[in-house]
Structure formats: C-alpha cells, structure tokens
Design a protein around this motif. Sequence first.
Motif, mmCIF file in Angstrom:
data_model
loop_
_atom_site.group_PDB
_atom_site.id
_atom_site.type_symbol
_atom_site.label_atom_id
_atom_site.label_comp_id
_atom_site.label_asym_id
_atom_site.label_seq_id
_atom_site.Cartn_x
_atom_site.Cartn_y
_atom_site.Cartn_z
ATOM 1 N N PRO A 279 0.775 -1.236 -0.087
ATOM 2 C CA PRO A 279 -0.019 -0.001 -0.086
ATOM 3 C C PRO A 279 0.766 1.239 -0.050
ATOM 4 C CG PRO A 279 -0.275 -1.390 1.966
ATOM 5 C CD PRO A 279 0.572 -2.038 1.075
ATOM 6 N N VAL A 280 0.538 2.278 -0.939
ATOM 7 C CA VAL A 280 1.234 3.277 -1.091
ATOM 8 C C VAL A 280 0.480 4.857 -0.805
ATOM 9 C CG1 VAL A 280 3.070 2.311 -2.291
ATOM 10 C CG2 VAL A 280 1.197 3.527 -3.577
ATOM 11 N N VAL A 281 0.802 5.630 -0.432
ATOM 12 C CA VAL A 281 0.074 7.038 -0.167
ATOM 13 C C VAL A 281 0.502 8.004 -1.441
ATOM 14 C CG1 VAL A 281 -0.299 6.528 2.071
ATOM 15 C CG2 VAL A 281 1.748 7.875 1.370
ATOM 16 N N ALA A 282 1.529 7.781 -2.225
ATOM 17 C CA ALA A 282 1.891 8.861 -3.183
ATOM 18 C C ALA A 282 2.890 7.886 -4.258
ATOM 19 C CB ALA A 282 2.769 9.752 -2.818
ATOM 20 N N VAL A 283 2.392 8.384 -5.415
ATOM 21 C CA VAL A 283 3.026 7.903 -6.606
ATOM 22 C C VAL A 283 3.382 8.789 -7.703
ATOM 23 C CG1 VAL A 283 1.893 5.513 -6.326
ATOM 24 C CG2 VAL A 283 0.605 7.361 -7.780
ATOM 25 N N CYS A 284 4.466 8.613 -8.663
ATOM 26 C CA CYS A 284 4.729 9.462 -9.642
ATOM 27 C C CYS A 284 3.798 8.811 -10.836
ATOM 28 C CB CYS A 284 6.208 9.259 -10.097
ATOM 29 S SG CYS A 284 6.620 7.322 -10.711
ATOM 30 N N PHE A 285 3.978 9.667 -11.905
ATOM 31 C CA PHE A 285 3.104 9.266 -13.196
ATOM 32 C C PHE A 285 3.214 8.051 -13.532
ATOM 33 C CE2 PHE A 285 3.236 9.720 -17.745
ATOM 34 C CZ PHE A 285 1.918 10.151 -17.974
ATOM 35 N N THR A 286 4.300 7.506 -13.931
ATOM 36 C CA THR A 286 4.512 6.163 -14.555
ATOM 37 C C THR A 286 3.990 5.158 -13.369
ATOM 38 O OG1 THR A 286 6.468 7.015 -15.473
ATOM 39 C CG2 THR A 286 6.201 4.809 -15.593
ATOM 40 N N GLU A 287 4.515 5.298 -12.197
ATOM 41 C CA GLU A 287 4.145 4.136 -11.293
ATOM 42 C C GLU A 287 2.598 4.235 -11.043
ATOM 43 O OE1 GLU A 287 5.025 1.277 -8.467
ATOM 44 O OE2 GLU A 287 6.147 1.949 -9.920
ATOM 45 N N ALA A 288 1.935 5.232 -11.360
ATOM 46 C CA ALA A 288 0.423 5.314 -11.135
ATOM 47 C C ALA A 288 -0.150 4.491 -12.280
ATOM 48 C CB ALA A 288 -0.038 6.705 -10.970
ATOM 49 N N VAL A 289 0.046 4.511 -13.634
ATOM 50 C CA VAL A 289 -0.289 3.871 -14.626
ATOM 51 C C VAL A 289 0.022 2.557 -14.396
ATOM 52 C CG1 VAL A 289 0.122 3.551 -17.013
ATOM 53 C CG2 VAL A 289 -0.197 5.947 -16.283
ATOM 54 N N PHE A 290 1.194 2.325 -13.916
ATOM 55 C CA PHE A 290 1.531 0.562 -13.859
ATOM 56 C C PHE A 290 0.811 -0.020 -12.849
ATOM 57 C CE2 PHE A 290 5.890 1.282 -16.133
ATOM 58 C CZ PHE A 290 5.283 0.862 -17.271
ATOM 59 N N ARG A 291 0.504 0.874 -11.575
ATOM 60 C CA ARG A 291 -0.189 0.267 -10.539
ATOM 61 C C ARG A 291 -1.784 -0.004 -10.789
ATOM 62 N NH1 ARG A 291 1.477 -0.108 -5.283
ATOM 63 N NH2 ARG A 291 3.581 0.054 -4.942
ATOM 64 N N ALA A 292 -2.108 1.070 -11.670
ATOM 65 C CA ALA A 292 -3.572 0.977 -11.970
ATOM 66 C C ALA A 292 -3.633 -0.224 -12.811
ATOM 67 C CB ALA A 292 -4.028 2.416 -12.776
#
Length: 160
Positions: free
Chosen positions: A60-73
């Motif tokens: 579980p994370v509380v903050a992500v960068c642009f690329t990490e957000a796309v990969f996690r989503a």
Amino acid sequence: MTRRAIPRGAVAPRPRSVTARILLLAARMVKRGWLQWDAAKTADGRSVPTKYHRANYDVPVVAVCFTEAVFRAAYQITGEVYSDALSAYDEYPTIRAVCDALLAVKPDLHDVGPINWNNDPERTQEDVVALLRAAARRSRSACSAAATSRDQAPSLRPQP
C-alpha cells in the motif's frame, strides 16, 4: 447483479474501455498523492523499489509518480505485471493503448519521456491529473467512435 432501467429519453452512460479505466484510476492515485524523483512511498515515508514485481504492487502506498500510477492502475485492473517500463509498450497491448491515449493528448511526451515530464520542476500534481483525465476522455471517445462506426458498417448478411 440488478440492472437499472434507463428512463425514456435519458442517454445511457458510455461504457469505459480498459484503457480509460486504467487512466482514471491512475489519475485518482496521483490526486491522492504525487511524487517527483521517486516512484512510490508508503504511509511511513519509505520508498517502494521500482522493480516491477507483484509483491511491490501489493504494497500500500500513499503517493506515486506518473509512471508508477499507470503501472499500478493497470495491475489493479488487469493483473498484468510488467517486466520493466521500457519493454512494457512492446510486450503488452494494454500499456500500448494507454501510451497511445496519452500521446494523442500530449505528443511531445514521447520525446521528453514520461519520467522526465513528471520530474520537470515546473510540473504540478494538477498537470499530471489533467493529462491522465484528458487521455481517459480521449480513449472513451475513440472507443465510442469505433463502436459507432462498427454499428454503421454495412452488414455482410444477405438481405431478404
């Protein structure tokens, strides 16, 4: 699952493509917490390694960068885990569709690179969220246009 009737004269909501769902989820992740110069952080401030493994996506994370957000989503929606960011475009049609939607809205993203774009000192969290949402809208409209053209395509069935 119960279905709700759509009132007469109302317009049914357009179905969201997988691409649009990924982009909208990524936008929500970035809106919750955005990072530059780091991929993801936990609630206690620890950085999550950028190794693309299922175990890292489950942290579980509380903050992500642009690329990490796309990969996690993409992982949350499709279950796909990417070997690395550079080969994901070539290996996974899902990521290719997401990248194509982003590039349709922001063509220079290809030249700058998503990581450099995210880390630009003048970039804001709102910029990142806006790009992800615009790409989702673009993806939905492209999906609707394809469905409309498919519906209007001449039938190959013999006419009586």
